[in-house]
Enzyme design. Structure first.
Site, PDB file in Angstrom:
ATOM      1  N   ARG A  25       0.826  -1.000  -0.027  1.00  0.00           N
ATOM      2  CA  ARG A  25      -0.094  -0.080   0.067  1.00  0.00           C
ATOM      3  C   ARG A  25       0.967   1.402  -0.068  1.00  0.00           C
ATOM      4  O   ARG A  25       1.542   1.463   1.075  1.00  0.00           O
ATOM      5  CB  ARG A  25      -1.005   0.011   1.158  1.00  0.00           C
ATOM      6  N   ARG A  63       1.246  15.801   5.277  1.00  0.00           N
ATOM      7  CA  ARG A  63       0.332  15.502   4.325  1.00  0.00           C
ATOM      8  C   ARG A  63      -1.010  16.186   4.338  1.00  0.00           C
ATOM      9  O   ARG A  63      -1.119  17.271   4.797  1.00  0.00           O
ATOM     10  CB  ARG A  63       0.181  13.924   4.819  1.00  0.00           C
TER      11      ARG A  63
END
Length: 145
Positions: free
Chosen positions: A19, A108
């Site tokens: 992932r 982020r």
């Protein structure tokens, strides 16, 4: 006597290695578990390493830690940003907690900048990949002395 540390991992961390490796790295959760076991042993810690995609299961494990562990390292993953239940369970457990994130959550998306867990953790380590777990165990070992 070795101190017992519960290392908890939240949702989707079972997908590590496949992932978004550009964000989370190429190491699998199994690799990180082995790192924690060997690192914990060298620090005189007994490590109980677990992962769940279910918030309630994580809460139950935290509640059980109150009588069976000396400290908690937790990577709550996405639950960092949403789970008052995990916050409350950690607070009620009354154990030292170190929060870990593989990526730097502050670089982020804005919704990742806030963590409910940080408010009950005595320390937060983020952005160092799997090494963050080693750092968390070192910090916890120091705190438990």
């Amino acid at each position: 006597m070795a101190k017992r540390v519960l290392v908890l991992n939240g949702p989707n961390l079972n997908m590590l290695g496949t992932r978004e490796p550009d964000i989370y790295g190429a190491q699998t959760l199994g690799d990180i578990a082995a790192l924690c076991q060997s690192g914990g042993e060298s620090l005189g810690l007994t490590v109980d390493f677990r992962q769940s995609n279910h918030e309630g299961e994580l809460v139950t494990w935290i509640q059980e830690a109150r009588g069976g562990a000396d400290g908690i390292v937790i990577n709550p993953a996405a639950y960092s940003h949403t789970s008052v239940a995990i916050h409350d369970a950690l607070k009620a457990a009354g154990l030292p907690v170190v929060e870990v994130h593989l990526s730097n959550i502050h670089q982020r998306e804005p919704f990742r900048h806030h963590s409910y867990v940080s408010a009950v953790a005595y320390g937060v380590i983020c952005g160092f990949g799997a090494v963050g777990y080693s750092l968390a165990l070192q910090a916890l070992a120091e705190k438990l002395q």
